[in-house]
Design an enzyme around this catalytic site. Structure first.
Site, PDB file in Angstrom:
ATOM      1  N   GLY A  72       0.811  -1.213   0.000  1.00 43.81           N
ATOM      2  CA  GLY A  72       0.000   0.000   0.000  1.00 43.81           C
ATOM      3  C   GLY A  72       0.843   1.261   0.000  1.00 43.81           C
ATOM      4  N   LEU A  73       2.038   1.156  -0.567  1.00 40.51           N
ATOM      5  CA  LEU A  73       2.930   2.318  -0.730  1.00 40.51           C
ATOM      6  C   LEU A  73       3.171   3.110   0.555  1.00 40.51           C
ATOM      7  CD1 LEU A  73       1.403   3.465  -4.138  1.00 40.51           C
ATOM      8  CD2 LEU A  73       3.687   2.488  -3.838  1.00 40.51           C
ATOM      9  N   CYS A 128       0.416   3.302  -9.148  1.00 37.95           N
ATOM     10  CA  CYS A 128      -0.369   3.736  -8.001  1.00 37.95           C
ATOM     11  C   CYS A 128      -1.846   3.766  -8.397  1.00 37.95           C
ATOM     12  CB  CYS A 128       0.080   5.119  -7.570  1.00 37.95           C
ATOM     13  SG  CYS A 128      -0.967   5.825  -6.312  1.00 37.95           S
TER      14      CYS A 128
END
Lengths: 302, 268
Positions: A72-73, A128
């Protein structure tokens, strides 16, 4: 001993093995250590403007020599991260900054901050899923890939390298879009969208349900993408996806990659993987009578 | 080079049923399970609490019926507290290194639920014929855990921050006194980081080898994501047990940890 130094998009690398984004790159100390262990350059984790916590655990599923992750970055935001970048650069590492954001403005702002800290290049993480108003990943829209690349290219002097997604029907078209936007090179590929289910618990394992598959299972997909991109583009391609051994790297070079990134193989071969792959490439080239990586880049197309 | 320069072992996800649940103190429960792996004292497992989270837990019991002990204090551990015998959880492990005993007299210094990480080691040391002394501290009398297991293994000194049981003060303060009057060949500690830092410093001043089991936010558990970095090592594969000699040189220990995003948060 063959000459394994390469030049990609104006970037001189002591060897063609690069640490892929998302592994051992939260701290400057880790980046420096990976560089010292033999990588030609190291890519940072993907960074945006503000701190992001990422998804809840489980964020990783181990599948033999492969894995599926959905982190989830998570990242501390560019201002908090710059200290880590500077620390790695002070320790002598060649650092490539990985950038993401919700819109072109955020990409350019983060890329500028990276460039001012002394990174050699910026890689654009276009996978993303949270890009504003797009409804899909940036990497899945030709117009967005071109526009985001152009915006960052205008903002920084260092080479700009969009990272392409394999989750598209025609990756060459996306590569061309990056090239039109002024990309100095493309990086292919990001992880392949995937899932793992626990039969006993009757549910997906990852908290995000979906994740990205990496590791040796991704290699044939990555190779095909690099092969297609090499045919379609004039700019260099950096290959990534399942590189574990020198032979894997050689296959990527032959498909058209000028350098390779290595990530998941750290799990199976440890940090030594960069050093090992380097020597395995060298052994193969010596054996087959090649003296420079350039001689084999794209050779499978001839 | 750290342990990470060699390949990390492949660990698999095991889904197991909770076999037994024991309430240790008010908010703290031990969950027992059977899993097809052998584990050593000091090692930990990643516990997948379905629909909630996956968190690292020290093994408070090794052997056939393994166990971990959880203090309900956040979303994940509060959710776990509602699990019943027969419910299924996921286990990845065993992970990390373990306690290595040398010499004859061993001191264990535990603060709060840090005792859950040490207690299997306390029993193992006694079984190997070591003279074992345990300093067990908690905020208050009702939060002292596994005192009986430690008593079976050797001498136990209790401390509470509020003075409701034993020495009135921190476990580290009591440990410093005991180190001053008794001779030890090794010290092991687990608990709040500042308590461990004081214990490490005190043992090192006396030139006693000391090892601390350190906690950091953890994600992958297999040495690749870098979330649990501690100086230039990773807690998940190079730890969780670290030599005091390393910790005293490490700029993070006793000063800051990183949150889920990787930001530094300073310890108070």
């Amino acid at each position: 001993m063959a000459n394994l130094a390469v030049k990609v998009a104006g970037l001189r690398l002591r060897n063609p093995t690069i640490l892929a984004s998302g592994l051992l790159d939260e701290t400057g100390g880790s980046l420096a250590r990976v560089y010292k262990s033999g990588a030609g350059a190291v890519v940072t984790k993907s960074i945006c403007l503000e701190p992001r916590l990422g998804y809840k655990n489980p964020t990783i599923v181990e599948l033999g020599s492969n894995m599926i992750n959905a982190m989830g970055l998570p990242n501390p935001g560019i201002e908090n991260y710059l200290g880590e970048v500077k620390r790695a650069i002070r320790a002598g590492a060649a650092v490539i900054g990985s950038v993401f954001g919700k819109d072109e403005k955020e990409y350019t702002a983060v890329a500028r901050r990276f460039a001012s800290s002394g990174v050699k290049a910026v890689e654009l993480n276009l996978s993303c899923p949270h890009a504003r108003g797009l409804g899909l990943e940036i990497a899945q829209s030709e117009a967005a890939v071109e526009g985001f690349t152009r915006a960052v290219k205008k903002a920084v002097r260092v080479p700009v390298m969009p990272k392409l997604s394999p989750n598209v029907s025609n990756i060459a078209a996306l590569g061309k879009a990056a090239q039109r936007g002024g990309a100095d090179a493309v990086v292919a590929v990001n992880t392949l969208k995937a899932m793992a289910i626990s039969p006993e618990l009757r549910m997906p394992i990852l908290s995000n349900r979906y994740g990205g598959l990496s590791g040796s299972a991704l290699k044939p997909v990555g190779l095909r993408c690099v092969y297609d991109l090499y045919e379609a583009l004039d700019i260099p391609v950096i290959g990534v996806g399942g590189v574990t051994t020198g032979r894997d790297a050689i296959e990527y070079f032959m498909a058209g990659a000028s350098a390779v990134e290595i990530g998941t193989a750290i799990r199976t071969r440890g940090l030594d993987v960069f050093h090992l792959v380097f020597h395995e490439i060298d052994d193969f080239m010596e054996q087959e009578g090649f003296s420079n990586v350039r001689e084999i880049v794209g050779i499978a197309h001839e | 080079m750290s342990a990470r320069s060699s390949a990390s072992p492949t660990s698999k996800l095991h889904v197991v049923e909770i076999e037994e649940i024991a309430r240790e103190v008010h908010h703290t429960k031990t969950f027992r399970f059977k899993a097809p792996f052998t584990a050593k004292p000091g090692q930990f497992v990643m516990i997948w609490i379905p629909r909630h989270d996956e968190v690292p837990m020290a093994l408070s019991y090794v052997g056939g019926l393994k166990g971990f002990t959880s203090h309900a204090q956040g979303d994940a551990t509060n959710a776990l507290a509602r699990f019943r015998v027969g419910d299924r959880i996921g286990i990845r492990g065993p992970m990390g290194n373990s306690f290595e005993f040398k010499g004859r007299r061993v001191l264990f210094v535990a603060g709060g639920t840090g005792m859950a990480s040490l207690v299997a080691g306390i029993e193992a040391a006694a079984k190997r014929g070591k003279e074992v002394v345990t300093v067990l501290g908690a905020k208050t009398k009702h939060e002292l855990i596994f005192a009986k297991r430690a008593e079976k293994a050797g001498e136990v000194h209790l401390s509470t921050d509020d003075g409701t049981e034993g020495f009135h003060g921190f476990a580290s303060e009591l440990a410093v006194r005991i180190m001053g009057t008794h001779k030890f060949d090794q010290v092991f500690t687990c608990g709040p980081e500042l308590m461990m830092k004081k214990t490490v410093d005190a043992a090192r001043r006396r030139k006693i080898p000391i090892f601390a089991s350190v906690e950091r936010f953890m994600k992958c558990g297999i040495g690749i994501c870098d979330a649990c970095s501690l100086g230039d090592k990773l807690v998940c594969v190079d730890g969780p047990v670290f030599d005091g000699a390393y910790l005293s040189k490490c700029e993070d220990f006793g000063r800051f940890r990183r949150d889920q995003s990787g930001r530094k948060t300073f310890l108070k």
